[in-house]
Motif scaffolding. Structure first.
Motif, PDB file in Angstrom:
ATOM      1  N   TRP A  33     -75.588 -44.693 -24.918  1.00 22.52           N
ATOM      2  CA  TRP A  33     -75.175 -43.663 -25.868  1.00 22.52           C
ATOM      3  C   TRP A  33     -76.022 -42.414 -25.621  1.00 22.52           C
ATOM      4  O   TRP A  33     -77.178 -42.497 -25.229  1.00 22.52           O
ATOM      5  CB  TRP A  33     -75.391 -44.117 -27.307  1.00 22.52           C
ATOM      6  CG  TRP A  33     -74.416 -45.146 -27.772  1.00 22.52           C
ATOM      7  CD1 TRP A  33     -74.540 -46.498 -27.650  1.00 22.52           C
ATOM      8  CD2 TRP A  33     -73.189 -44.915 -28.445  1.00 22.52           C
ATOM      9  NE1 TRP A  33     -73.458 -47.120 -28.200  1.00 22.52           N
ATOM     10  CE2 TRP A  33     -72.608 -46.178 -28.699  1.00 22.52           C
ATOM     11  CE3 TRP A  33     -72.511 -43.773 -28.851  1.00 22.52           C
ATOM     12  CZ2 TRP A  33     -71.392 -46.318 -29.337  1.00 22.52           C
ATOM     13  CZ3 TRP A  33     -71.296 -43.922 -29.497  1.00 22.52           C
ATOM     14  CH2 TRP A  33     -70.743 -45.170 -29.737  1.00 22.52           C
ATOM     15  N   SER A  34     -75.449 -41.244 -25.904  1.00 23.72           N
ATOM     16  CA  SER A  34     -76.222 -39.998 -25.826  1.00 23.72           C
ATOM     17  C   SER A  34     -75.643 -38.982 -26.808  1.00 23.72           C
ATOM     18  O   SER A  34     -74.495 -39.089 -27.228  1.00 23.72           O
ATOM     19  CB  SER A  34     -76.216 -39.429 -24.411  1.00 23.72           C
ATOM     20  OG  SER A  34     -74.911 -39.065 -24.032  1.00 23.72           O
ATOM     21  N   ILE A  35     -76.475 -38.017 -27.162  1.00 26.21           N
ATOM     22  CA  ILE A  35     -76.074 -36.922 -28.056  1.00 26.21           C
ATOM     23  C   ILE A  35     -76.299 -35.620 -27.312  1.00 26.21           C
ATOM     24  O   ILE A  35     -77.310 -35.452 -26.637  1.00 26.21           O
ATOM     25  CB  ILE A  35     -76.904 -36.935 -29.356  1.00 26.21           C
ATOM     26  CG1 ILE A  35     -76.639 -38.225 -30.133  1.00 26.21           C
ATOM     27  CG2 ILE A  35     -76.576 -35.731 -30.217  1.00 26.21           C
ATOM     28  CD1 ILE A  35     -77.520 -38.393 -31.349  1.00 26.21           C
ATOM     29  N   GLY A  36     -75.346 -34.705 -27.421  1.00 31.19           N
ATOM     30  CA  GLY A  36     -75.468 -33.424 -26.736  1.00 31.19           C
ATOM     31  C   GLY A  36     -75.230 -32.257 -27.666  1.00 31.19           C
ATOM     32  O   GLY A  36     -74.554 -32.377 -28.690  1.00 31.19           O
ATOM     33  N   LEU A  37     -75.803 -31.122 -27.318  1.00 29.95           N
ATOM     34  CA  LEU A  37     -75.590 -29.870 -28.038  1.00 29.95           C
ATOM     35  C   LEU A  37     -74.747 -28.945 -27.165  1.00 29.95           C
ATOM     36  O   LEU A  37     -74.986 -28.841 -25.964  1.00 29.95           O
ATOM     37  CB  LEU A  37     -76.926 -29.203 -28.360  1.00 29.95           C
ATOM     38  CG  LEU A  37     -77.846 -29.967 -29.285  1.00 29.95           C
ATOM     39  CD1 LEU A  37     -79.194 -29.258 -29.379  1.00 29.95           C
ATOM     40  CD2 LEU A  37     -77.226 -30.095 -30.659  1.00 29.95           C
ATOM     41  N   ASN A  38     -73.786 -28.284 -27.777  1.00 29.41           N
ATOM     42  CA  ASN A  38     -72.906 -27.364 -27.060  1.00 29.41           C
ATOM     43  C   ASN A  38     -73.156 -25.938 -27.529  1.00 29.41           C
ATOM     44  O   ASN A  38     -73.473 -25.703 -28.693  1.00 29.41           O
ATOM     45  CB  ASN A  38     -71.436 -27.701 -27.314  1.00 29.41           C
ATOM     46  CG  ASN A  38     -71.078 -29.107 -26.909  1.00 29.41           C
ATOM     47  OD1 ASN A  38     -71.691 -29.659 -26.016  1.00 29.41           O
ATOM     48  ND2 ASN A  38     -70.111 -29.681 -27.575  1.00 29.41           N
ATOM     49  N   GLY A  59     -71.834 -26.503 -31.115  1.00 25.18           N
ATOM     50  CA  GLY A  59     -71.250 -27.817 -31.328  1.00 25.18           C
ATOM     51  C   GLY A  59     -72.201 -28.950 -31.055  1.00 25.18           C
ATOM     52  O   GLY A  59     -73.326 -28.769 -30.601  1.00 25.18           O
ATOM     53  N   LEU A  60     -71.690 -30.142 -31.331  1.00 23.60           N
ATOM     54  CA  LEU A  60     -72.423 -31.384 -31.175  1.00 23.60           C
ATOM     55  C   LEU A  60     -71.474 -32.417 -30.603  1.00 23.60           C
ATOM     56  O   LEU A  60     -70.299 -32.460 -30.986  1.00 23.60           O
ATOM     57  CB  LEU A  60     -72.938 -31.841 -32.542  1.00 23.60           C
ATOM     58  CG  LEU A  60     -73.700 -33.148 -32.634  1.00 23.60           C
ATOM     59  CD1 LEU A  60     -75.070 -32.990 -31.997  1.00 23.60           C
ATOM     60  CD2 LEU A  60     -73.832 -33.553 -34.084  1.00 23.60           C
ATOM     61  N   LEU A  74     -66.987 -37.967 -28.446  1.00 18.30           N
ATOM     62  CA  LEU A  74     -66.504 -37.410 -29.705  1.00 18.30           C
ATOM     63  C   LEU A  74     -67.223 -36.073 -29.859  1.00 18.30           C
ATOM     64  O   LEU A  74     -68.453 -36.029 -29.960  1.00 18.30           O
ATOM     65  CB  LEU A  74     -66.825 -38.340 -30.877  1.00 18.30           C
ATOM     66  CG  LEU A  74     -66.354 -37.854 -32.235  1.00 18.30           C
ATOM     67  CD1 LEU A  74     -64.828 -37.752 -32.275  1.00 18.30           C
ATOM     68  CD2 LEU A  74     -66.854 -38.766 -33.328  1.00 18.30           C
ATOM     69  N   GLU A  75     -66.459 -34.995 -29.849  1.00 15.27           N
ATOM     70  CA  GLU A  75     -67.034 -33.648 -29.807  1.00 15.27           C
ATOM     71  C   GLU A  75     -66.561 -32.844 -30.999  1.00 15.27           C
ATOM     72  O   GLU A  75     -65.395 -32.903 -31.373  1.00 15.27           O
ATOM     73  CB  GLU A  75     -66.604 -32.962 -28.514  1.00 15.27           C
ATOM     74  CG  GLU A  75     -67.092 -31.550 -28.377  1.00 15.27           C
ATOM     75  CD  GLU A  75     -66.616 -30.920 -27.089  1.00 15.27           C
ATOM     76  OE1 GLU A  75     -67.379 -30.946 -26.121  1.00 15.27           O
ATOM     77  OE2 GLU A  75     -65.480 -30.417 -27.065  1.00 15.27           O
ATOM     78  N   SER A  76     -67.481 -32.077 -31.588  1.00 15.88           N
ATOM     79  CA  SER A  76     -67.116 -31.143 -32.653  1.00 15.88           C
ATOM     80  C   SER A  76     -67.725 -29.776 -32.331  1.00 15.88           C
ATOM     81  O   SER A  76     -68.868 -29.685 -31.907  1.00 15.88           O
ATOM     82  CB  SER A  76     -67.616 -31.642 -34.007  1.00 15.88           C
ATOM     83  OG  SER A  76     -69.013 -31.712 -34.015  1.00 15.88           O
ATOM     84  N   ASP A  96     -65.770 -19.970 -39.251  1.00 22.24           N
ATOM     85  CA  ASP A  96     -64.378 -19.925 -39.690  1.00 22.24           C
ATOM     86  C   ASP A  96     -63.434 -20.786 -38.853  1.00 22.24           C
ATOM     87  O   ASP A  96     -62.242 -20.786 -39.082  1.00 22.24           O
ATOM     88  CB  ASP A  96     -63.864 -18.491 -39.736  1.00 22.24           C
ATOM     89  CG  ASP A  96     -64.012 -17.771 -38.431  1.00 22.24           C
ATOM     90  OD1 ASP A  96     -64.460 -18.385 -37.448  1.00 22.24           O
ATOM     91  OD2 ASP A  96     -63.689 -16.580 -38.382  1.00 22.24           O
ATOM     92  N   GLY A  97     -63.970 -21.545 -37.920  1.00 20.60           N
ATOM     93  CA  GLY A  97     -63.139 -22.458 -37.155  1.00 20.60           C
ATOM     94  C   GLY A  97     -63.880 -23.744 -36.866  1.00 20.60           C
ATOM     95  O   GLY A  97     -65.098 -23.750 -36.673  1.00 20.60           O
ATOM     96  N   PHE A  98     -63.144 -24.849 -36.887  1.00 24.93           N
ATOM     97  CA  PHE A  98     -63.733 -26.165 -36.637  1.00 24.93           C
ATOM     98  C   PHE A  98     -62.783 -26.950 -35.745  1.00 24.93           C
ATOM     99  O   PHE A  98     -61.577 -26.967 -35.972  1.00 24.93           O
ATOM    100  CB  PHE A  98     -63.948 -26.899 -37.961  1.00 24.93           C
ATOM    101  CG  PHE A  98     -64.420 -28.306 -37.796  1.00 24.93           C
ATOM    102  CD1 PHE A  98     -65.717 -28.568 -37.382  1.00 24.93           C
ATOM    103  CD2 PHE A  98     -63.575 -29.366 -38.040  1.00 24.93           C
ATOM    104  CE1 PHE A  98     -66.158 -29.869 -37.224  1.00 24.93           C
ATOM    105  CE2 PHE A  98     -64.010 -30.666 -37.896  1.00 24.93           C
ATOM    106  CZ  PHE A  98     -65.299 -30.920 -37.492  1.00 24.93           C
ATOM    107  N   ASN A  99     -63.333 -27.592 -34.718  1.00 19.32           N
ATOM    108  CA  ASN A  99     -62.523 -28.369 -33.790  1.00 19.32           C
ATOM    109  C   ASN A  99     -63.215 -29.700 -33.535  1.00 19.32           C
ATOM    110  O   ASN A  99     -64.387 -29.735 -33.193  1.00 19.32           O
ATOM    111  CB  ASN A  99     -62.347 -27.594 -32.479  1.00 19.32           C
ATOM    112  CG  ASN A  99     -61.410 -28.272 -31.521  1.00 19.32           C
ATOM    113  OD1 ASN A  99     -60.624 -29.131 -31.906  1.00 19.32           O
ATOM    114  ND2 ASN A  99     -61.478 -27.886 -30.266  1.00 19.32           N
ATOM    115  N   VAL A 100     -62.506 -30.808 -33.710  1.00 21.18           N
ATOM    116  CA  VAL A 100     -63.041 -32.134 -33.399  1.00 21.18           C
ATOM    117  C   VAL A 100     -62.083 -32.795 -32.410  1.00 21.18           C
ATOM    118  O   VAL A 100     -60.864 -32.723 -32.581  1.00 21.18           O
ATOM    119  CB  VAL A 100     -63.270 -32.989 -34.668  1.00 21.18           C
ATOM    120  CG1 VAL A 100     -61.986 -33.253 -35.408  1.00 21.18           C
ATOM    121  CG2 VAL A 100     -63.966 -34.283 -34.331  1.00 21.18           C
ATOM    122  N   MET A 101     -62.646 -33.388 -31.335  1.00 17.68           N
ATOM    123  CA  MET A 101     -61.829 -33.941 -30.256  1.00 17.68           C
ATOM    124  C   MET A 101     -62.384 -35.285 -29.799  1.00 17.68           C
ATOM    125  O   MET A 101     -63.579 -35.519 -29.858  1.00 17.68           O
ATOM    126  CB  MET A 101     -61.814 -33.001 -29.058  1.00 17.68           C
ATOM    127  CG  MET A 101     -61.320 -31.618 -29.352  1.00 17.68           C
ATOM    128  SD  MET A 101     -61.263 -30.613 -27.882  1.00 17.68           S
ATOM    129  CE  MET A 101     -59.718 -31.174 -27.240  1.00 17.68           C
TER     130      MET A 101
END
Length: 163
Positions: A33-38, A59-60, A74-76, A96-101
């Protein structure tokens, strides 16, 4: 035609021989597992200048390597003041915008060159997935739509363990 079929069969047989070299099993759910910052910018595709209309995106993401070849992400992402470029639709909020993929990742190096038991210094991944996009519209309420991503990741694995 006969030569083409023989060439195709021989290529596929060499590829199947390569697949028998490594045991890819034994991966537990808690492993890899890993966590990333965008971070980046977004610009409208048409009728705008690139730098004047660029807005920040932060993002995260949470990554799971299922095997050396396949991974899930799983990206937001949150956009900052993307509606402020349109005078009629100024946003009342900073985000003002949110995207989860949910993204699927295929490690092309390990598919075509074989997995050698450790990460390479440079790897190429194919990425594809779909998600939900929500953004604020002043006056008319919030908007929802589908989002998709198709592209490539170019990964540089640094450090002694390259983990």
């Amino acid at each position: 035609m006969k030569k083409s079929i023989i060439a195709l069969v021989s290529i596929l047989s060499f590829n199947s021989l390569n697949a028998q070299e490594y045991n890819l099993g034994g991966n537990k759910f808690r492993d890899n597992w890993s966590i990333g910052l965008n971070g980046g910018i977004v610009t409208p595709l048409t009728h705008s200048t690139f730098f004047k209309n660029s807005r920040a995106v932060v993002g995260l993401d949470i990554n799971k390597e299922v095997s050396p070849v396949y991974g899930l992400t799983l990206e937001s992402n949150w956009t900052i003041n993307t509606q402020s470029r349109m005078a009629a639709q100024k946003s009342g909020t900073a985000f003002d915008g949110f995207n989860v993929m949910l993204l699927n990742r295929l490690n092309l190096n390990n598919i075509f060159a074989g997995y050698n038991g450790q990460r390479r210094l440079f790897e190429v991944e194919a990425v594809a997935g779909a998600g939900w996009l929500h953004y604020y519209m002043n006056g008319s309420g919030d908007m929802n739509s589908w989002s998709s991503r198709f592209g490539m990741n170019f990964n540089f694995n640094l450090g002694e363990a390259k983990a």
